[in-house]
Write a protein that holds these residues in place. Sequence first.
Motif, PDB file in Angstrom:
ATOM      1  N   GLU A   1       0.865  -1.064   0.065  1.00  0.00           N
ATOM      2  CA  GLU A   1       0.033  -0.058  -0.007  1.00  0.00           C
ATOM      3  C   GLU A   1       0.813   1.234   0.156  1.00  0.00           C
ATOM      4  O   GLU A   1       2.067   1.181   0.395  1.00  0.00           O
ATOM      5  CB  GLU A   1      -0.852  -0.126   1.212  1.00  0.00           C
ATOM      6  N   ASP A   2       0.236   2.304  -0.549  1.00  0.00           N
ATOM      7  CA  ASP A   2       0.854   3.792  -0.342  1.00  0.00           C
ATOM      8  C   ASP A   2       2.361   3.303  -0.931  1.00  0.00           C
ATOM      9  O   ASP A   2       3.325   4.314  -0.544  1.00  0.00           O
ATOM     10  CB  ASP A   2       1.123   4.184   0.930  1.00  0.00           C
ATOM     11  N   VAL A   3       2.197   2.886  -2.224  1.00  0.00           N
ATOM     12  CA  VAL A   3       3.467   2.676  -3.112  1.00  0.00           C
ATOM     13  C   VAL A   3       4.046   3.957  -3.602  1.00  0.00           C
ATOM     14  O   VAL A   3       3.086   4.569  -4.269  1.00  0.00           O
ATOM     15  CB  VAL A   3       3.387   1.304  -4.162  1.00  0.00           C
TER      16      VAL A   3
ATOM     17  N   SER B   1      12.672  11.988 -17.433  1.00  0.00           N
ATOM     18  CA  SER B   1      13.997  11.690 -17.143  1.00  0.00           C
ATOM     19  C   SER B   1      15.032  12.953 -17.411  1.00  0.00           C
ATOM     20  O   SER B   1      16.055  13.230 -17.177  1.00  0.00           O
ATOM     21  CB  SER B   1      14.524  10.673 -18.280  1.00  0.00           C
ATOM     22  N   THR B   2      14.241  14.197 -17.842  1.00  0.00           N
ATOM     23  CA  THR B   2      15.096  15.135 -18.039  1.00  0.00           C
ATOM     24  C   THR B   2      15.433  15.868 -16.991  1.00  0.00           C
ATOM     25  O   THR B   2      16.703  16.707 -16.921  1.00  0.00           O
ATOM     26  CB  THR B   2      14.273  16.356 -18.639  1.00  0.00           C
ATOM     27  N   THR B   3      15.147  15.672 -15.603  1.00  0.00           N
ATOM     28  CA  THR B   3      15.885  16.087 -14.430  1.00  0.00           C
ATOM     29  C   THR B   3      16.727  15.357 -13.883  1.00  0.00           C
ATOM     30  O   THR B   3      17.584  15.810 -13.064  1.00  0.00           O
ATOM     31  CB  THR B   3      14.612  16.605 -13.491  1.00  0.00           C
ATOM     32  N   ILE B   4      17.070  14.350 -14.451  1.00  0.00           N
ATOM     33  CA  ILE B   4      18.262  13.173 -13.751  1.00  0.00           C
ATOM     34  C   ILE B   4      19.449  13.604 -14.771  1.00  0.00           C
ATOM     35  O   ILE B   4      19.845  12.827 -15.556  1.00  0.00           O
ATOM     36  CB  ILE B   4      17.614  11.901 -14.041  1.00  0.00           C
ATOM     37  N   VAL B   5      20.122  14.587 -14.131  1.00  0.00           N
ATOM     38  CA  VAL B   5      21.344  14.974 -15.012  1.00  0.00           C
ATOM     39  C   VAL B   5      22.708  14.192 -14.379  1.00  0.00           C
ATOM     40  O   VAL B   5      23.556  14.311 -15.236  1.00  0.00           O
ATOM     41  CB  VAL B   5      21.675  16.608 -15.048  1.00  0.00           C
ATOM     42  N   ASN B   6      22.686  13.642 -13.153  1.00  0.00           N
ATOM     43  CA  ASN B   6      23.591  13.053 -12.736  1.00  0.00           C
ATOM     44  C   ASN B   6      23.081  11.590 -12.322  1.00  0.00           C
ATOM     45  O   ASN B   6      21.909  11.376 -11.980  1.00  0.00           O
ATOM     46  CB  ASN B   6      24.029  13.682 -11.413  1.00  0.00           C
ATOM     47  N   LYS B   7      23.738  10.783 -12.468  1.00  0.00           N
ATOM     48  CA  LYS B   7      23.368   9.357 -11.859  1.00  0.00           C
ATOM     49  C   LYS B   7      22.852   9.389 -10.398  1.00  0.00           C
ATOM     50  O   LYS B   7      23.364  10.004  -9.724  1.00  0.00           O
ATOM     51  CB  LYS B   7      24.620   8.284 -11.970  1.00  0.00           C
ATOM     52  N   SER B   8      21.682   8.840 -10.515  1.00  0.00           N
ATOM     53  CA  SER B   8      20.667   8.806  -9.225  1.00  0.00           C
ATOM     54  C   SER B   8      20.285   7.594  -9.072  1.00  0.00           C
ATOM     55  O   SER B   8      20.379   6.495  -9.741  1.00  0.00           O
ATOM     56  CB  SER B   8      19.620   9.798  -9.684  1.00  0.00           C
ATOM     57  N   GLU B   9      19.729   7.627  -7.752  1.00  0.00           N
ATOM     58  CA  GLU B   9      19.185   6.256  -7.168  1.00  0.00           C
ATOM     59  C   GLU B   9      17.619   6.192  -7.525  1.00  0.00           C
ATOM     60  O   GLU B   9      17.085   7.326  -7.343  1.00  0.00           O
ATOM     61  CB  GLU B   9      19.369   6.021  -5.804  1.00  0.00           C
ATOM     62  N   LEU B  10      17.022   5.011  -7.720  1.00  0.00           N
ATOM     63  CA  LEU B  10      15.561   5.041  -7.841  1.00  0.00           C
ATOM     64  C   LEU B  10      15.082   4.318  -6.367  1.00  0.00           C
ATOM     65  O   LEU B  10      15.687   3.243  -6.173  1.00  0.00           O
ATOM     66  CB  LEU B  10      15.414   4.089  -9.023  1.00  0.00           C
ATOM     67  N   ILE B  11      14.358   5.014  -5.758  1.00  0.00           N
ATOM     68  CA  ILE B  11      13.734   4.385  -4.367  1.00  0.00           C
ATOM     69  C   ILE B  11      12.406   4.322  -4.553  1.00  0.00           C
ATOM     70  O   ILE B  11      11.567   4.897  -5.180  1.00  0.00           O
ATOM     71  CB  ILE B  11      13.923   5.844  -3.305  1.00  0.00           C
ATOM     72  N   PHE B  12      12.162   3.043  -4.067  1.00  0.00           N
ATOM     73  CA  PHE B  12      10.753   2.514  -3.806  1.00  0.00           C
ATOM     74  C   PHE B  12      10.197   2.269  -2.572  1.00  0.00           C
ATOM     75  O   PHE B  12      11.169   1.793  -1.753  1.00  0.00           O
ATOM     76  CB  PHE B  12      10.898   0.821  -4.529  1.00  0.00           C
ATOM     77  N   SER B  13       9.117   2.791  -2.372  1.00  0.00           N
ATOM     78  CA  SER B  13       8.584   3.074  -0.905  1.00  0.00           C
ATOM     79  C   SER B  13       7.307   2.599  -0.941  1.00  0.00           C
ATOM     80  O   SER B  13       6.464   2.556  -2.009  1.00  0.00           O
ATOM     81  CB  SER B  13       8.353   4.404  -0.308  1.00  0.00           C
ATOM     82  N   TYR B  14       6.939   1.717   0.151  1.00  0.00           N
ATOM     83  CA  TYR B  14       5.672   1.036   0.523  1.00  0.00           C
ATOM     84  C   TYR B  14       5.244   0.924   1.886  1.00  0.00           C
ATOM     85  O   TYR B  14       6.349   1.054   2.922  1.00  0.00           O
ATOM     86  CB  TYR B  14       5.692  -0.328  -0.395  1.00  0.00           C
TER      87      TYR B  14
ATOM     88  N   GLY C   1       1.613  -3.958   6.308  1.00  0.00           N
ATOM     89  CA  GLY C   1       1.308  -4.288   7.833  1.00  0.00           C
ATOM     90  C   GLY C   1       1.548  -3.016   8.706  1.00  0.00           C
ATOM     91  O   GLY C   1       2.165  -3.032   9.667  1.00  0.00           O
ATOM     92  N   GLU C   2       1.277  -1.904   8.287  1.00  0.00           N
ATOM     93  CA  GLU C   2       1.219  -0.477   8.880  1.00  0.00           C
ATOM     94  C   GLU C   2       3.058  -0.092   9.143  1.00  0.00           C
ATOM     95  O   GLU C   2       3.061   0.788   9.965  1.00  0.00           O
ATOM     96  CB  GLU C   2       0.684  -0.781  10.304  1.00  0.00           C
ATOM     97  N   ILE C   3       3.728  -0.642   8.399  1.00  0.00           N
ATOM     98  CA  ILE C   3       5.303  -0.255   8.548  1.00  0.00           C
ATOM     99  C   ILE C   3       5.549   0.199   7.179  1.00  0.00           C
ATOM    100  O   ILE C   3       5.388  -0.608   6.184  1.00  0.00           O
ATOM    101  CB  ILE C   3       6.183  -1.542   9.016  1.00  0.00           C
ATOM    102  N   LYS C   4       6.304   1.329   7.211  1.00  0.00           N
ATOM    103  CA  LYS C   4       6.795   1.877   5.971  1.00  0.00           C
ATOM    104  C   LYS C   4       8.136   1.398   5.513  1.00  0.00           C
ATOM    105  O   LYS C   4       8.872   1.767   6.473  1.00  0.00           O
ATOM    106  CB  LYS C   4       6.782   3.513   6.176  1.00  0.00           C
ATOM    107  N   TYR C   5       8.359   1.216   4.466  1.00  0.00           N
ATOM    108  CA  TYR C   5       9.850   0.750   3.924  1.00  0.00           C
ATOM    109  C   TYR C   5      10.169   1.584   2.814  1.00  0.00           C
ATOM    110  O   TYR C   5       9.236   1.916   1.686  1.00  0.00           O
ATOM    111  CB  TYR C   5       9.910  -0.706   3.633  1.00  0.00           C
TER     112      TYR C   5
END
Length: 133
Positions: free
Chosen positions: A32-34, A64-77, A80-84
Amino acid sequence: MKKIMPFLFTGNQFNLRNIIVYVRNNTSKTLEDVTIQHTGPGGHSIKLGTIKPNSNDTQEEICSTTIVNKSELIFSYVLGEIKYSLVVYDDVINTDIRPIVITITEENNNLIFNTERISGKIYNKYLIEDIIN
Protein backbone atom coordinates in the motif's frame (compact mmCIF):
# COMPACT_ATOMS: atom_id res chain seq x y z
CA MET A 1 6.09 39.32 -43.38
CA LYS A 2 6.55 36.53 -40.88
CA LYS A 3 9.99 35.40 -39.85
CA ILE A 4 10.50 31.73 -39.25
CA MET A 5 12.76 31.10 -36.28
CA PRO A 6 14.55 27.74 -36.19
CA PHE A 7 13.97 25.60 -33.12
CA LEU A 8 17.36 24.71 -31.71
CA PHE A 9 17.99 21.60 -29.63
CA THR A 10 20.65 21.94 -27.00
CA GLY A 11 21.95 19.65 -24.31
CA ASN A 12 19.29 17.41 -22.81
CA GLN A 13 16.47 18.68 -25.00
CA PHE A 14 17.01 15.76 -27.36
CA ASN A 15 15.77 13.43 -24.62
CA LEU A 16 12.15 14.42 -24.12
CA ARG A 17 10.94 10.90 -23.27
CA ASN A 18 10.07 9.45 -19.92
CA ILE A 19 11.48 6.32 -18.34
CA ILE A 20 8.75 3.69 -18.03
CA VAL A 21 8.79 1.70 -14.79
CA TYR A 22 6.93 -1.61 -14.56
CA VAL A 23 6.26 -3.29 -11.20
CA ARG A 24 5.54 -7.01 -11.03
CA ASN A 25 4.34 -8.14 -7.60
CA ASN A 26 4.82 -11.91 -7.63
CA THR A 27 4.03 -12.24 -3.91
CA SER A 28 1.01 -12.91 -1.72
CA LYS A 29 1.38 -9.45 -0.11
CA THR A 30 -0.58 -6.28 -0.81
CA LEU A 31 1.72 -3.25 -0.92
CA GLU A 32 0.00 0.00 0.00
CA ASP A 33 0.92 3.66 -0.48
CA VAL A 34 3.59 2.70 -3.02
CA THR A 35 5.75 5.49 -4.45
CA ILE A 36 8.83 5.68 -6.64
CA GLN A 37 11.23 8.57 -6.99
CA HIS A 38 14.77 9.32 -8.04
CA THR A 39 17.29 11.17 -5.91
CA GLY A 40 18.63 14.55 -6.91
CA PRO A 41 16.89 17.62 -8.35
CA GLY A 42 13.36 17.00 -9.59
CA GLY A 43 13.08 13.76 -7.67
CA HIS A 44 9.53 14.20 -6.42
CA SER A 45 7.69 11.02 -5.47
CA ILE A 46 5.25 9.46 -7.91
CA LYS A 47 2.31 7.66 -6.32
CA LEU A 48 1.57 4.15 -7.56
CA GLY A 49 -1.09 3.52 -4.90
CA THR A 50 -1.88 -0.06 -3.91
CA ILE A 51 -0.21 -2.97 -5.66
CA LYS A 52 -2.20 -6.16 -5.29
CA PRO A 53 -0.72 -9.64 -4.87
CA ASN A 54 0.33 -11.48 -8.03
CA SER A 55 -0.18 -8.44 -10.27
CA ASN A 56 1.77 -7.37 -13.33
CA ASP A 57 -0.28 -4.35 -14.33
CA THR A 58 1.44 -1.52 -12.45
CA GLN A 59 3.16 0.95 -14.76
CA GLU A 60 4.34 4.53 -14.33
CA GLU A 61 6.58 7.01 -16.13
CA ILE A 62 9.38 9.07 -14.63
CA CYS A 63 10.43 12.31 -16.31
CA SER A 64 14.08 11.75 -17.20
CA THR A 65 15.01 15.33 -18.13
CA THR A 66 15.79 16.27 -14.50
CA ILE A 67 18.15 13.32 -13.89
CA VAL A 68 21.36 15.03 -14.99
CA ASN A 69 23.63 13.03 -12.66
CA LYS A 70 23.49 9.32 -11.91
CA SER A 71 20.76 8.90 -9.33
CA GLU A 72 19.14 6.20 -7.26
CA LEU A 73 15.61 4.95 -7.79
CA ILE A 74 13.81 4.66 -4.46
CA PHE A 75 10.80 2.38 -3.97
CA SER A 76 8.66 3.03 -0.88
CA TYR A 77 5.66 1.07 0.38
CA VAL A 78 3.60 0.25 3.46
CA LEU A 79 3.21 -3.37 4.56
CA GLY A 80 1.43 -4.23 7.80
CA GLU A 81 1.41 -0.58 8.92
CA ILE A 82 5.20 -0.35 8.58
CA LYS A 83 6.70 1.94 5.95
CA TYR A 84 9.68 0.64 3.98
CA SER A 85 11.97 2.48 1.56
CA LEU A 86 14.79 0.95 -0.43
CA VAL A 87 17.01 1.71 -3.36
CA VAL A 88 15.98 -0.63 -6.17
CA TYR A 89 18.29 0.80 -8.84
CA ASP A 90 21.37 2.97 -8.37
CA ASP A 91 22.25 4.04 -11.88
CA VAL A 92 19.39 6.13 -13.30
CA ILE A 93 20.36 8.94 -15.68
CA ASN A 94 18.57 10.91 -18.39
CA THR A 95 20.64 9.50 -21.27
CA ASP A 96 19.40 5.96 -20.59
CA ILE A 97 15.66 5.85 -21.22
CA ARG A 98 15.31 2.06 -21.39
CA PRO A 99 12.32 0.79 -19.40
CA ILE A 100 12.90 -0.45 -15.86
CA VAL A 101 11.24 -3.64 -14.58
CA ILE A 102 10.96 -4.13 -10.80
CA THR A 103 10.06 -7.72 -9.91
CA ILE A 104 9.09 -8.47 -6.31
CA THR A 105 9.27 -12.06 -5.09
CA GLU A 106 8.84 -13.68 -1.71
CA GLU A 107 11.25 -16.01 0.07
CA ASN A 108 10.82 -17.17 3.68
CA ASN A 109 8.23 -14.41 4.22
CA ASN A 110 10.74 -11.73 3.06
CA LEU A 111 10.29 -9.57 -0.02
CA ILE A 112 13.07 -9.66 -2.59
CA PHE A 113 13.36 -6.89 -5.18
CA ASN A 114 15.03 -7.50 -8.53
CA THR A 115 15.41 -4.57 -10.92
CA GLU A 116 16.53 -4.75 -14.52
CA ARG A 117 16.62 -2.54 -17.59
CA ILE A 118 15.14 -3.86 -20.81
CA SER A 119 18.00 -3.62 -23.25
CA GLY A 120 17.90 -2.68 -26.90
CA LYS A 121 15.57 -0.29 -28.62
CA ILE A 122 12.60 1.32 -26.94
CA TYR A 123 9.72 -1.05 -27.57
CA ASN A 124 6.08 -0.20 -27.73
CA LYS A 125 3.90 -1.19 -24.78
CA TYR A 126 2.78 -4.49 -26.26
CA LEU A 127 6.28 -5.72 -27.04
CA ILE A 128 7.49 -4.77 -23.55
CA GLU A 129 4.63 -6.68 -21.96
CA ASP A 130 5.57 -9.71 -24.06
CA ILE A 131 9.16 -9.44 -22.85
CA ILE A 132 8.37 -9.10 -19.12
CA ASN A 133 5.51 -11.62 -18.95
